[in-house]
Design an enzyme around this catalytic site. Structure first.
Site, mmCIF file in Angstrom:
data_model
loop_
_atom_site.group_PDB
_atom_site.id
_atom_site.type_symbol
_atom_site.label_atom_id
_atom_site.label_comp_id
_atom_site.label_asym_id
_atom_site.label_seq_id
_atom_site.Cartn_x
_atom_site.Cartn_y
_atom_site.Cartn_z
ATOM 1 N N GLU A 133 7.242 -43.018 50.293
ATOM 2 C CA GLU A 133 7.152 -43.104 48.831
ATOM 3 C C GLU A 133 5.937 -42.315 48.362
ATOM 4 O O GLU A 133 4.818 -42.517 48.838
ATOM 5 C CB GLU A 133 7.067 -44.545 48.313
ATOM 6 C CG GLU A 133 7.143 -44.516 46.777
ATOM 7 C CD GLU A 133 7.014 -45.851 46.073
ATOM 8 O OE1 GLU A 133 6.846 -46.892 46.743
ATOM 9 O OE2 GLU A 133 7.043 -45.835 44.821
ATOM 10 N N GLU A 172 -0.738 -42.133 47.818
ATOM 11 C CA GLU A 172 -1.212 -42.458 46.462
ATOM 12 C C GLU A 172 -2.628 -41.909 46.294
ATOM 13 O O GLU A 172 -3.444 -41.998 47.207
ATOM 14 C CB GLU A 172 -1.168 -43.986 46.282
ATOM 15 C CG GLU A 172 -1.879 -44.548 45.066
ATOM 16 C CD GLU A 172 -1.386 -43.985 43.739
ATOM 17 O OE1 GLU A 172 -0.168 -43.969 43.489
ATOM 18 O OE2 GLU A 172 -2.245 -43.536 42.947
ATOM 19 N N ASP A 197 3.815 -38.926 37.482
ATOM 20 C CA ASP A 197 3.126 -38.689 36.195
ATOM 21 C C ASP A 197 3.849 -37.593 35.407
ATOM 22 O O ASP A 197 3.998 -36.474 35.899
ATOM 23 C CB ASP A 197 1.672 -38.287 36.432
ATOM 24 C CG ASP A 197 0.837 -39.472 36.898
ATOM 25 O OD1 ASP A 197 1.221 -40.625 36.610
ATOM 26 O OD2 ASP A 197 -0.188 -39.253 37.558
ATOM 27 N N ASP A 201 11.125 -41.877 33.429
ATOM 28 C CA ASP A 201 11.468 -42.247 32.043
ATOM 29 C C ASP A 201 11.335 -41.030 31.123
ATOM 30 O O ASP A 201 11.585 -41.143 29.926
ATOM 31 C CB ASP A 201 10.540 -43.360 31.550
ATOM 32 C CG ASP A 201 9.086 -42.952 31.646
ATOM 33 O OD1 ASP A 201 8.616 -42.740 32.772
ATOM 34 O OD2 ASP A 201 8.432 -42.821 30.601
HETATM 35 C C1 LIG Z 1 3.109 -43.245 36.609
HETATM 36 S S1 LIG Z 1 2.492 -43.923 38.087
HETATM 37 C C2 LIG Z 1 3.924 -44.644 38.839
HETATM 38 C C3 LIG Z 1 3.589 -45.605 39.940
HETATM 39 C C4 LIG Z 1 4.794 -46.251 40.647
HETATM 40 N N1 LIG Z 1 5.604 -45.270 41.345
HETATM 41 C C5 LIG Z 1 5.641 -47.021 39.658
HETATM 42 O O1 LIG Z 1 6.751 -46.529 39.347
HETATM 43 O O2 LIG Z 1 5.208 -48.088 39.216
HETATM 44 C C6 LIG Z 1 2.248 -42.457 39.068
HETATM 45 C C7 LIG Z 1 1.420 -42.722 40.312
HETATM 46 O O3 LIG Z 1 1.394 -41.531 41.096
HETATM 47 C C8 LIG Z 1 0.067 -41.287 41.519
HETATM 48 N N2 LIG Z 1 -0.042 -39.825 41.676
HETATM 49 C C9 LIG Z 1 0.014 -38.899 40.702
HETATM 50 N N3 LIG Z 1 -0.073 -37.649 41.199
HETATM 51 C C10 LIG Z 1 -0.180 -37.800 42.533
HETATM 52 C C11 LIG Z 1 -0.330 -36.884 43.612
HETATM 53 N N4 LIG Z 1 -0.349 -35.564 43.404
HETATM 54 N N5 LIG Z 1 -0.440 -37.387 44.861
HETATM 55 C C12 LIG Z 1 -0.399 -38.737 45.094
HETATM 56 N N6 LIG Z 1 -0.257 -39.644 44.100
HETATM 57 C C13 LIG Z 1 -0.148 -39.205 42.859
HETATM 58 C C14 LIG Z 1 -0.819 -41.840 40.428
HETATM 59 O O4 LIG Z 1 -2.107 -42.160 40.900
HETATM 60 C C15 LIG Z 1 -0.027 -43.074 39.991
HETATM 61 O O5 LIG Z 1 -0.392 -44.225 40.713
#
Ligand SMILES: C[S@@+](CC[C@H](N)C(=O)[O-])C[C@H]1O[C@@H](n2cnc3c(N)ncnc32)[C@H](O)[C@@H]1O
Length: 233
Positions: A43, A68, A118, A154
């Site tokens: 994931e 993450e 994101d 979304d």
């Molecule tokens: C919008 S959140 C969604 C979290 C989870 N997947 C959920 O649906 O509840 C996006 C997550 O991806 C992580 N993230 C963003 N860019 C990333 C990257 N390049 N490498 C690893 N993690 C990343 C962020 O820190 C954040 O925790």
């Protein structure tokens, strides 16, 4: 400064036992990492780790790797996995594209999830989105034949952008949701924190499911972190 919450998770969580060491470009050996041979899932950007820890607890015979960026979320997820006795979870704190490219052996994953990546909604920030063509190709490299990439977001224009990027990598994956190519608002077994939140707010959620074929992979350009970031296709 380390917040009280962070300190609590650092002390309580068994994060160290689960952390994947950062060794630059050294390919992972899953047998060593998990102490066994088993199908492996990934994931990307697991956030609070609800989905990852629940999935891992539901499938004790499989291995789960999570990536993450945020340390607090990694520690929280280690703690959640401990609580659920999901001993089959390993976590990496760092940037996902580099990890996928440099640490994952070719054809080694049964399933990969990119859930609510994101969205960078402002047009001028879209180049920062993770699911560009280069990232998707690297992810496809890591998938075994018939392995599946599952995407949810979304932000529907991001869903269509990812779909369009897959279409530039023809024959490498079969779109399971063809002919439409995507699904909207389907029920999910273990919704993520963002999924629950966004559904409550009334947002539509787009889903993609791509299955790796046995088609030959195209060559990749050498790894170039600056170049990778600029590839915002
Ligand atoms: C919008 S959140 C969604 C979290 C989870 N997947 C959920 O649906 O509840 C996006 C997550 O991806 C992580 N993230 C963003 N860019 C990333 C990257 N390049 N490498 C690893 N993690 C990343 C962020 O820190 C954040 O925790």
């Amino acid at each position: 400064m380390v917040s009280k919450g962070m300190r609590r998770y650092r002390q309580r969580g068994n994060a160290h036992a689960r952390l994947v060491e950062d060794q630059d470009s050294c390919l992972l050996n899953y047998t060593e990492l998990f102490g066994r041979d088993a199908p492996t899932r990934l994931e990307v950007g697991f956030g609070h780790g609800t989905f990852l820890s629940q999935m891992a607890a539901a499938h004790p015979d499989e291995n789960f790797i999570g990536i993450e960026l945020q340390e607090l979320r990694v520690n929280k997820t280690a703690h959640k996995s401990d609580k659920l006795e999901a001993h089959n979870v390993r976590l990496y704190r760092g940037e996902a594209h580099r990890f996928v490219r440099q640490r994952l052996p070719q054809a080694s994953l049964k399933r990969a999830y990119v859930l609510f990546s994101d969205p960078w909604p402002k047009a001028k920030h879209r180049r920062r989105r993770l699911m560009n063509r280069s990232f998707l190709l690297d992810l496809i490299y890591a998938m075994e034949t018939d392995g599946e990439i599952i995407i949810a977001t979304d932000t529907l224009n991001y869903c269509f952008q990812a779909l369009s990027n897959f279409s530039t990598l023809p024959n490498l994956c079969k779109n399971i949701y063809a002919p439409q190519g995507y699904q909207i608002n389907i029920p999910t077994r273990f919704p993520t924190v963002f999924e629950v939140h966004k559904k409550k707010e009334g947002w539509d959620i787009g889903y993609l499911k791509m299955r790796r074929t046995d088609a030959q992979l195209p060559p990749r350009l050498p790894w170039n972190p600056v170049g990778q970031k600029r590839d915002a296709s």
